[in-house]
Design a protein around this motif. Structure first.
Motif, mmCIF file in Angstrom:
data_model
loop_
_atom_site.group_PDB
_atom_site.id
_atom_site.type_symbol
_atom_site.label_atom_id
_atom_site.label_comp_id
_atom_site.label_asym_id
_atom_site.label_seq_id
_atom_site.Cartn_x
_atom_site.Cartn_y
_atom_site.Cartn_z
ATOM 1 N N MET A 258 0.666 -1.254 -0.021
ATOM 2 C CA MET A 258 0.012 0.023 0.033
ATOM 3 C C MET A 258 0.933 1.097 -0.033
ATOM 4 N N GLY A 259 2.045 1.223 -0.188
ATOM 5 C CA GLY A 259 2.873 2.415 -0.568
ATOM 6 C C GLY A 259 3.615 3.053 0.714
ATOM 7 N N GLY A 260 3.795 2.500 1.668
ATOM 8 C CA GLY A 260 4.653 3.226 2.632
ATOM 9 C C GLY A 260 4.015 2.730 4.081
ATOM 10 N N THR A 261 4.669 3.483 4.955
ATOM 11 C CA THR A 261 4.535 3.212 6.441
ATOM 12 C C THR A 261 3.165 3.938 7.149
ATOM 13 N N GLU A 262 2.570 4.776 6.045
ATOM 14 C CA GLU A 262 1.490 5.446 6.741
ATOM 15 C C GLU A 262 0.259 5.114 5.600
ATOM 16 N N TYR A 263 -0.192 3.794 5.422
ATOM 17 C CA TYR A 263 -1.194 3.272 4.525
ATOM 18 C C TYR A 263 -2.666 3.406 4.981
ATOM 19 N N TRP A 264 -2.734 3.937 6.165
ATOM 20 C CA TRP A 264 -4.328 4.187 6.710
ATOM 21 C C TRP A 264 -4.353 5.608 6.723
ATOM 22 N N LYS A 265 -4.808 6.378 5.503
ATOM 23 C CA LYS A 265 -4.580 7.676 5.641
ATOM 24 C C LYS A 265 -6.128 8.305 5.630
ATOM 25 N N ASP A 266 -6.253 9.487 6.547
ATOM 26 C CA ASP A 266 -7.245 10.279 6.595
ATOM 27 C C ASP A 266 -7.016 11.590 5.596
ATOM 28 N N GLY A 267 -7.791 12.377 5.655
ATOM 29 C CA GLY A 267 -7.712 13.765 4.803
ATOM 30 C C GLY A 267 -8.579 13.613 3.628
ATOM 31 N N PHE A 268 -9.118 14.682 3.259
ATOM 32 C CA PHE A 268 -9.941 14.951 1.822
ATOM 33 C C PHE A 268 -9.226 14.589 0.603
ATOM 34 N N GLN A 269 -8.097 15.162 0.459
ATOM 35 C CA GLN A 269 -7.561 15.099 -0.984
ATOM 36 C C GLN A 269 -7.037 13.675 -0.935
ATOM 37 N N GLU A 270 -6.398 13.066 0.042
ATOM 38 C CA GLU A 270 -5.945 11.586 -0.110
ATOM 39 C C GLU A 270 -7.000 10.591 -0.468
ATOM 40 N N ASN A 271 -8.112 10.883 -0.135
ATOM 41 C CA ASN A 271 -9.370 9.896 -0.365
ATOM 42 C C ASN A 271 -10.558 10.568 -1.219
ATOM 43 N N LYS A 272 -10.336 11.516 -1.886
ATOM 44 C CA LYS A 272 -11.195 12.003 -2.592
ATOM 45 C C LYS A 272 -11.564 11.160 -3.716
ATOM 46 N N HIS A 273 -10.698 10.314 -4.282
ATOM 47 C CA HIS A 273 -11.149 9.139 -5.349
ATOM 48 C C HIS A 273 -11.979 7.988 -4.797
ATOM 49 N N VAL A 274 -11.592 7.752 -3.420
ATOM 50 C CA VAL A 274 -12.595 6.768 -2.765
ATOM 51 C C VAL A 274 -14.012 7.224 -2.520
ATOM 52 N N ILE A 275 -13.955 8.591 -2.118
ATOM 53 C CA ILE A 275 -15.287 9.155 -1.847
ATOM 54 C C ILE A 275 -15.979 9.254 -3.028
ATOM 55 N N ASP A 276 -15.422 9.588 -4.111
ATOM 56 C CA ASP A 276 -16.076 9.964 -5.499
ATOM 57 C C ASP A 276 -16.677 8.408 -5.827
ATOM 58 N N LYS A 277 -16.004 7.496 -5.772
ATOM 59 C CA LYS A 277 -16.296 6.093 -6.303
ATOM 60 C C LYS A 277 -17.473 5.779 -5.640
ATOM 61 N N PHE A 278 -17.483 5.844 -4.108
ATOM 62 C CA PHE A 278 -18.742 5.527 -3.176
ATOM 63 C C PHE A 278 -20.044 6.279 -3.566
ATOM 64 N N LEU A 279 -19.784 7.594 -3.706
ATOM 65 C CA LEU A 279 -20.811 8.340 -4.401
ATOM 66 C C LEU A 279 -21.495 8.092 -5.558
ATOM 67 N N ASP A 280 -20.565 7.606 -6.636
ATOM 68 C CA ASP A 280 -21.196 7.124 -7.898
ATOM 69 C C ASP A 280 -22.147 5.794 -7.660
#
Length: 308
Positions: A258-280
């Motif tokens: 998952m690309g590094g030591t901080e794989y559980w990421k909060d934050g809007f920009q970091e997760n916008k693509h996940v939220i967009d998919k869920f909203l679809d």
């Protein structure tokens, strides 16, 4: 969480993502979320089948009968009503239905959904489906005294999409995972999409936020510190913090994938693509009244990233 949705007793709470999005359908939404995601879960591993239903691959689910805890909750005068402790639109099932349609060619109008309790011990679910479902989508409430786990075992349904594992998977050989090698499937899904599905958000009562907007940013910083503490516990070497004998190897493998030591990421920009998919998915499944934009879900002063 259901009590908070119904009674709004707490100023700050954890809510399922799907239930929170449903509250935005109201004329005056009672909550506003923060881009803090305390629960995430890959959900390919939570799809179960009866092997006697001639399901050899995911696309074989077309035309089949799929059990889910709920599809959509009852609405009373435009306000979401969650009578059951686990009621409301189930976030896991939204992800699962969306993934099956998009990734495996099993659209929601080519299966039949059965809703109700997973196990005999669960309180009976009495969800009424409003007439807002997309054309062709079939949803049927199971009868009183029935439960989805026993129905799958008996062949009365062909599959279950659920957050929990049905007990029939443990007691009979013909009930099993749709994806037996789910770890490989979920790993490939993440590498290709960079989606780590979000289940829950932290939400503030909108009246509290509007009176004290600084609370949102302060909470965001506090949860960022909490994640740091969580990572420290995972990497503790003197003694195992959790009951997993090869915890260090599991952490290393996860970080590598998952690309590094901080794989559980909060934050809007970091997760916008996940939220967009869920909203679809939420909109196309007839849950959200319109296709919300990702930024509409969150307090405006939490949309920018920051370093703790």
């Amino acid at each position: 969480m259901a009590g908070q949705l119904r009674f709004q007793e707490f100023d700050i709470s954890e809510l399922s993502l799907s239930s929170y999005v449903l509250t935005l359908n109201q004329d005056e939404p009672p909550f506003i979320a923060l881009p803090i995601f305390p629960s995430r879960f890959f959900r390919h591993q939570s799809m179960y089948i009866n092997t006697e239903s001639n399901i050899k691959k995911p696309s074989d689910l077309r035309g089949k009968r799929i059990g889910i805890p709920e599809y959509q909750s009852k609405k009373d005068h435009g306000v979401s009503y969650f009578a059951h402790p686990n009621a409301g639109p189930v976030t896991a099932a939204v992800w699962q239905r969306g993934i099956m349609a998009e990734e495996f060619g099993v659209p929601i109008d080519e299966v039949q959904f059965f809703t109700g309790a997973i196990e005999p011990s669960e309180t009976e679910r009495k969800s009424k489906i409003p007439h807002t479902l997309p054309p062709g989508v079939q949803v049927k409430q199971i009868q009183a005294g029935q439960n989805l786990s026993q129905m799958l075992e008996r062949g009365e349904i062909d599959a279950i999409f659920s957050a929990t594992k049905p007990s029939c998977v443990e007691r009979c050989t013909h009930c099993t995972y749709l994806f037996p090698d789910f770890k490989s499937v979920e790993s490939e899904f993440y590498v290709r999409t960079k989606i780590f599905p979000i289940m829950h958000v932290i939400a503030i009562k909108r009246s509290v936020y509007e009176a004290n907007p600084w609370i949102a940013r302060t909470l965001q910083k506090a949860f960022a510190e909490a994640i740091k503490i969580g990572y420290e516990a995972l990497r503790e070497r003197a003694a195992l913090r959790y009951m997993l004998p090869w915890l260090e190897e599991h952490v290393r493998e996860t970080e590598e994938l998952m690309g590094g030591t901080e794989y559980w990421k909060d934050g809007f920009q970091e997760n916008k693509h996940v939220i967009d998919k869920f909203l679809d998915y939420s909109y196309t499944q007839g849950l959200a009244k319109r296709r919300f934009q990702a930024h509409e879900l969150f307090a405006p002063n939490t949309l920018e990233s920051f370093v703790v």
